[in-house]
Design a protein around this motif. Structure first.
Motif, mmCIF file in Angstrom:
data_model
loop_
_atom_site.group_PDB
_atom_site.id
_atom_site.type_symbol
_atom_site.label_atom_id
_atom_site.label_comp_id
_atom_site.label_asym_id
_atom_site.label_seq_id
_atom_site.Cartn_x
_atom_site.Cartn_y
_atom_site.Cartn_z
ATOM 1 N N SER A 206 0.837 -1.205 0.000
ATOM 2 C CA SER A 206 0.000 0.000 0.000
ATOM 3 C C SER A 206 0.867 1.248 0.000
ATOM 4 O O SER A 206 1.999 1.242 0.486
ATOM 5 N N SER A 207 0.318 2.325 -0.540
ATOM 6 C CA SER A 207 1.079 3.560 -0.703
ATOM 7 C C SER A 207 0.085 4.703 -0.875
ATOM 8 O O SER A 207 -1.108 4.543 -0.616
ATOM 9 N N THR A 208 0.591 5.852 -1.314
ATOM 10 C CA THR A 208 -0.288 6.964 -1.664
ATOM 11 C C THR A 208 0.026 7.401 -3.086
ATOM 12 O O THR A 208 1.078 7.066 -3.643
ATOM 13 N N GLY A 209 -0.888 8.151 -3.653
ATOM 14 C CA GLY A 209 -0.693 8.637 -5.012
ATOM 15 C C GLY A 209 0.521 9.535 -5.163
ATOM 16 O O GLY A 209 1.077 9.663 -6.253
ATOM 17 N N ASN A 210 0.961 10.141 -4.058
ATOM 18 C CA ASN A 210 2.119 11.043 -4.100
ATOM 19 C C ASN A 210 3.439 10.306 -4.259
ATOM 20 O O ASN A 210 4.364 10.808 -4.907
ATOM 21 N N ALA A 218 -3.154 -0.685 -11.159
ATOM 22 C CA ALA A 218 -4.253 -0.876 -12.111
ATOM 23 C C ALA A 218 -4.742 0.506 -12.536
ATOM 24 O O ALA A 218 -5.515 1.151 -11.821
ATOM 25 N N GLY A 219 -4.269 0.985 -13.660
ATOM 26 C CA GLY A 219 -4.640 2.316 -14.137
ATOM 27 C C GLY A 219 -6.145 2.496 -14.226
ATOM 28 O O GLY A 219 -6.879 1.565 -14.535
ATOM 29 N N ALA A 220 -6.615 3.699 -13.938
ATOM 30 C CA ALA A 220 -8.056 3.957 -13.923
ATOM 31 C C ALA A 220 -8.562 4.349 -15.314
ATOM 32 O O ALA A 220 -7.887 5.060 -16.055
ATOM 33 N N TYR A 221 -9.798 3.869 -15.635
ATOM 34 C CA TYR A 221 -10.373 4.091 -16.966
ATOM 35 C C TYR A 221 -11.828 4.522 -16.854
ATOM 36 O O TYR A 221 -12.550 4.102 -15.941
ATOM 37 N N LEU A 222 -12.253 5.318 -17.818
ATOM 38 C CA LEU A 222 -13.668 5.638 -17.979
ATOM 39 C C LEU A 222 -14.202 4.889 -19.198
ATOM 40 O O LEU A 222 -13.446 4.469 -20.071
ATOM 41 N N ASN A 233 -2.374 10.976 -15.790
ATOM 42 C CA ASN A 233 -1.695 11.438 -14.575
ATOM 43 C C ASN A 233 -2.139 10.690 -13.319
ATOM 44 O O ASN A 233 -2.290 11.284 -12.257
ATOM 45 N N MET A 234 -2.342 9.380 -13.498
ATOM 46 C CA MET A 234 -2.656 8.549 -12.318
ATOM 47 C C MET A 234 -1.417 7.736 -11.963
ATOM 48 O O MET A 234 -0.725 7.245 -12.847
ATOM 49 N N PRO A 235 -1.130 7.568 -10.649
ATOM 50 C CA PRO A 235 -1.952 7.997 -9.511
ATOM 51 C C PRO A 235 -1.596 9.367 -8.936
ATOM 52 O O PRO A 235 -2.126 9.765 -7.907
ATOM 53 N N LEU A 238 -4.123 11.999 -7.551
ATOM 54 C CA LEU A 238 -4.818 11.791 -6.277
ATOM 55 C C LEU A 238 -4.387 12.806 -5.227
ATOM 56 O O LEU A 238 -5.118 13.086 -4.286
ATOM 57 N N GLY A 239 -3.180 13.353 -5.404
ATOM 58 C CA GLY A 239 -2.690 14.363 -4.462
ATOM 59 C C GLY A 239 -3.109 15.769 -4.802
ATOM 60 O O GLY A 239 -2.731 16.714 -4.104
ATOM 61 N N SER A 240 -3.919 15.933 -5.841
ATOM 62 C CA SER A 240 -4.351 17.272 -6.253
ATOM 63 C C SER A 240 -5.352 17.853 -5.259
ATOM 64 O O SER A 240 -5.945 17.140 -4.452
ATOM 65 N N LYS A 241 -5.552 19.153 -5.376
ATOM 66 C CA LYS A 241 -6.485 19.849 -4.481
ATOM 67 C C LYS A 241 -7.906 19.312 -4.635
ATOM 68 O O LYS A 241 -8.688 19.289 -3.687
#
Length: 383
Positions: A206-210, A218-222, A233-235, A238-241
């Motif tokens: 486990s980690s953080t997006g930063n 597992a890259g995120a998709y729509l 720009n994943m992950p 996730l650290g964005s405002k």
């Protein structure tokens, strides 16, 4: 015949068959009745979960990973689809997913660990720790109110939705503020605090997006599996405002979340009285997908039976759900990396909702059956 009645009938049949087989065997040493019940129930659960959850995978062509564990025993597990649609890399047990708002319980636990060390109290005003809250609008907001979303805060800087402590309004900015409090009182970045917690818990993937540097994300998709559109720009995003690591920026795996559930709810992270604070219903939420429920500190809970603690999560392309049933020490974890937003969130979470309904019914069925089976036999002296 309702699904619950069918489950009861199936379990009774299994027990009858099991006992009949035992009667056909030659005499042996006495068998513990509860052990027979437990082993039969486990076999029942495994068969039923495979049948029911496999049908959910098939019905929705679910791209992701689902697992059910009872304490350390794996009752069900299945991975399906791709972690990278371009390279056709398949999802497997090592796949790391963005868990979105499931992250909130980790932030809540970091706050409570600081409380255990005497560095803060949840009844403290946030303005004691953060300058941004030293305004007339925000000065009376407490840490407790940020933890259970009763502060009235929506987006930071805006007007409160209501007088603090009088209602519920889900606020990501509230949890990002909690992350800043953790940093302030610990004198360490949030990422360092959370990585120490992961290490302590045994969550090695486990980690953080930063700070993520692994190879199994597992890259995120729509969209859908026929026309997936990768979220850029994943992950790191996730650290964005707009999201924020404390509110929704943790990355994890099925096995790490299972490890987390067992450690957290079995008292290996928080002291018993602090854990009770974490899981106590201190507000109520009308969830747009899962309906009316209780809310503790970064965790949701059933208002009725079965007793369960859970949280859903969603950031673009990453719907997730983590459930824990304390009475049977059962974890149900659902992680995915694609979502068709044009269908709406109610459809995105349809598989998660169906699986939660299945496991809720199974939990209630087992509780009823156990109650019936362990009733003491009536003797003549009691009549």
């Amino acid at each position: 015949m309702t699904r619950k009645t069918l489950y009861l009938f199936t379990l009774i049949s299994l027990l009858i068959n099991f006992i009949s087989c035992k009667n056909d065997l030659p005499p042996a040493k006495p068998v513990n009745k509860n052990e027979i019940i437990d082993s039969t129930i486990t076999a029942f659960e495994k068969n039923l979960l495979k049948q029911e959850i496999d049908s959910v995978f098939k019905k929705y062509n679910f791209n992701g990973s689902i697992a059910v564990f009872k304490d350390s025993v794996q009752l069900y597990r299945k991975e399906n689809g791709f972690s990278d649609f371009k390279t056709k890399t398949k999802i497997d047990s090592n796949s790391i997913f963005a868990i979105a708002s499931v992250s909130k319980q980790f932030t809540a636990v970091l706050i409570l660990l600081q409380m255990e060390q005497g560095k803060l109290n949840v009844e403290d005003k946030v303005s004691k720790y953060l300058k941004d809250f030293q305004t007339k609008e925000y000065e009376n907001i407490t840490i407790h109110q940020l933890l259970n979303h009763t502060s009235g805060l929506n987006t930071f800087g805006g007007k409160l939705m209501f007088k603090s402590g009088t209602d519920f309004y889900y606020s990501n900015d509230g949890f990002n503020a909690l992350g800043k409090i953790v940093e302030k009182v610990s004198d360490k970045p949030y990422d360092e605090n959370i990585m120490e917690l992961f290490k302590k818990t045994g969550m090695n993937h486990s980690s953080t997006g930063n700070i993520f540097k692994g190879n199994h994300f597992a890259g995120a998709y729509l969209g859908n599996i026929k026309s997936p559109e990768k979220i850029p720009n994943m992950p790191e995003r996730l650290g964005s405002k707009d999201i924020g690591i404390p509110a929704g920026g943790i990355l994890s795996t099925i096995d790490d979340l299972h490890t987390w559930n067992n450690a957290l709810y079995n008292g290996k992270i928080l002291k018993p009285e602090i854990l009770r604070k974490f899981t106590s219903k201190s507000s109520e939420r009308n969830h747009p997908i899962f309906g009316k429920m209780g809310y503790g500190y970064g965790i949701m809970m059933n208002l009725g039976k079965p007793v369960s603690f859970f949280h859903s999560g969603y950031i673009k392309g990453s719907p997730s759900l983590n459930i824990y049933y304390p009475e049977t020490k059962t974890s149900v974890i659902i992680l995915s990396n694609i979502a068709d937003e044009q269908s709406g969130k109610s459809l995105i979470f349809k598989p998660h909702k169906e699986i939660r309904k299945i496991t809720d019914i199974i939990e209630n069925t087992i509780a009823e059956m156990k109650q019936e089976m362990i009733k003491p036999e009536i003797t003549e002296h009691e009549l």
